[in-house]
Design an enzyme around this catalytic site. Structure first.
Site, PDB file in Angstrom:
ATOM      1  N   TYR A 197       3.774  17.524  -4.443  1.00  0.00           N
ATOM      2  CA  TYR A 197       4.336  16.628  -3.429  1.00  0.00           C
ATOM      3  C   TYR A 197       5.825  16.392  -3.675  1.00  0.00           C
ATOM      4  CZ  TYR A 197       5.122  12.322  -0.749  1.00  0.00           C
ATOM      5  OH  TYR A 197       5.614  11.371   0.114  1.00  0.00           O
ATOM      6  N   SER A 238      10.890  10.476   1.007  1.00  0.00           N
ATOM      7  CA  SER A 238      10.330   9.622  -0.027  1.00  0.00           C
ATOM      8  C   SER A 238      11.345   9.463  -1.144  1.00  0.00           C
ATOM      9  CB  SER A 238       9.044  10.247  -0.588  1.00  0.00           C
ATOM     10  OG  SER A 238       8.607   9.582  -1.760  1.00  0.00           O
ATOM     11  N   LYS A 266       8.993  17.304  -1.204  1.00  0.00           N
ATOM     12  CA  LYS A 266       9.915  16.298  -0.679  1.00  0.00           C
ATOM     13  C   LYS A 266      11.358  16.592  -1.081  1.00  0.00           C
ATOM     14  CE  LYS A 266       7.372  13.551   1.796  1.00  0.00           C
ATOM     15  NZ  LYS A 266       7.570  13.501   3.266  1.00  0.00           N
TER      16      LYS A 266
END
Length: 335
Positions: free
Chosen positions: A151, A138, A155
Site C-alpha cells: 500500500y 495518504s 501511494k
C-alpha cells in the site's frame, strides 16, 4: 450548472462519504466500485441527499472497464467535471509474508487504478480544456510504515506520477487541474475486510478521523484545485514534516511502535473474508457503509483542515497576536 462527478471506490469509506456530500450539492454522481450491495446503497444515499446517481460495477485495475465507465457517465450526464480517485486495497503483513500475486494486485488497484482513472479523465477533459482530478492520497505516501509495504509503495507512486502529469499540463498551458489530498488514518471498513496476516485485528494508527472529515477535504480540493496538495489532520502534517526533518529517527521509532499501533488487542478470526480479489459485500449481500468499527475513537472535525482552508484568517489572527505580544513587551520594557 449541475456538476458531474465520478468517484472510484464509492461503495464504502471515504469514497462513500464523498458521494453523499456531492449528492447534497445536487450533483450527478457516478459511482465506481466492485461490490454490488455497497454500490446500490451508495446510489440510494446520493438520491436521497438530492443528487442523481449512476452506479457502475467496475474493477479499476481493468483499464478498459474504467474507460467504458467514463463513456457511460458522459452518455448519461454529459461532460465529466470532476474525477476523484479513491479505490484501493491492501495487505497487512510483513513484506516477506506477502505473495507476489498479492503485491501485484494491491499495486494494480491502488496505483494503476489511479493511473487508469486519470487517463480516462484526461482523455475527456483535455480536449475541452477544463476539469479537475482529485487523487485521494495518504500520509503513508510520504512516510511509509511497516506491515503495509504494498500500500505504501503504491501511494508513493501515486504522488510521483501525479507530479509528472501536473508538470505536463502546466507545460501545455492546460486548464485541467490535478491535486492530491493526503489523508490521515480514517475510520473506514477496510480494517474489517483487508487481507491480514497479523496475529491481532488490524486498526488505523491513532488519531483516527471519520470519513466525513476526509470527504469535506476532497470536496474543497475539487473546488480549489490550484494547490498542489492538501493535508488532512494534524497527524498528516506532523508525519510529512517529520519525514522531511528526521527520517532516520522515524525509521527507528516506527520499528519500535509500528507493529502494535496497527493492531487492536483482539485476535483475528481465522479465514475471515477479505476484499483483495473479490468484494466482500458481493459475497454476503451486506452493505458496509462509510464507517468502520472505530466510531467511539474517531474525530469528526479537524482544526488543521479548517486552518489549511482559511490561511488568510489564521495569518491575520497570528499576526494580531504577535503584534499584541510585541506591544505588551515594549510597554513592559519602558517601565
Amino acid at each position: 450548472m449541475t456538476q458531474t462527478v465520478v468517484i472510484t471506490g464509492a461503495s464504502a469509506g471515504i469514497g462513500r462519504a464523498t458521494a453523499r456530500l456531492f449528492g447534497r450539492r445536487g450533483a450527478n454522481v457516478v459511482l465506481l466500485a466492485r461490490g454490488s450491495a455497497g454500490l446500490e446503497a451508495a446510489a440510494a444515499e446520493v438520491e436521497r441527499a438530492g443528487g442523481t446517481a449512476l452506479a457502475l460495477p467496475t474493477d479499476v485495475a481493468d483499464h478498459q472497464a474504467v474507460s467504458d465507465a467514463a463513456d457511460r457517465a458522459e452518455e448519461r450526464f454529459g461532460a465529466i467535471n470532476v474525477w476523484i480517485n479513491v479505490a484501493f486495497t491492501s495487505v497487512f503483513a510483513p513484506f516477506d509474508e506477502i505473495r507476489p500475486e498479492e503485491f501485484r494486485r494491491v499495486t494494480e488497484v491502488t496505483y494503476l487504478g489511479f493511473v487508469y482513472g486519470t487517463m480516462a479523465a484526461l482523455e475527456r477533459m483535455k480536449p475541452r480544456n477544463r476539469g479537475t482530478i482529485v487523487q485521494v492520497g495518504s500520509a503513508l505516501g510520504a512516510r511509509a510504515i511497516p506491515l503495509q509495504s504494498a500500500y505504501c509503495g503504491a501511494k508513493h507512486a501515486v504522488n510521483g506520477f501525479t507530479e509528472s502529469v501536473r508538470c505536463e499540463l502546466l507545460h501545455e498551458g492546460s486548464e485541467v487541474r490535478v491535486t492530491v489530498v493526503q489523508m490521515p488514518a480514517a475510520n473506514t471498513p477496510q480494517f474489517s475486510w483487508v487481507l491480514s496476516r497479523l496475529p491481532r485485528h488490524p486498526q488505523p494508527v491513532p488519531p483516527i478521523y471519520q470519513p466525513e472529515v476526509c470527504a469535506r477535504a476532497v470536496a474543497y480540493a475539487a473546488d480549489h484545485p490550484r494547490r498542489k496538495q492538501y493535508w488532512v489532520g494534524a497527524s498528516t502534517a506532523a508525519t510529512i514534516l517529520a519525514q522531511k526533518a528526521a527520517a532516520p529517527l522515524l525509521d527507528r521509532y516506527l520499528a519500535r511502535t509500528g507493529y502494535d499501533s496497527q493492531q487492536t488487542g483482539d485476535s483475528v478470526t481465522p479465514g475471515r473474508p477479505n476484499n483483495l480479489w473479490h468484494p466482500v459485500d458481493g459475497a454476503d449481500g451486506t452493505d458496509h457503509g462509510a464507517h468502520g468499527e472505530f466510531d467511539e475513537r474517531s474525530h469528526s472535525r479537524s482544526f488543521q483542515l479548517w486552518a489549511s482552508q482559511h490561511t488568510g484568517t489564521v495569518c491575520a489572527v497570528a499576526g494580531g497576536l504577535l503584534a499584541a505580544g510585541v506591544s505588551v513587551a515594549f510597554a513592559r520594557n519602558r517601565r
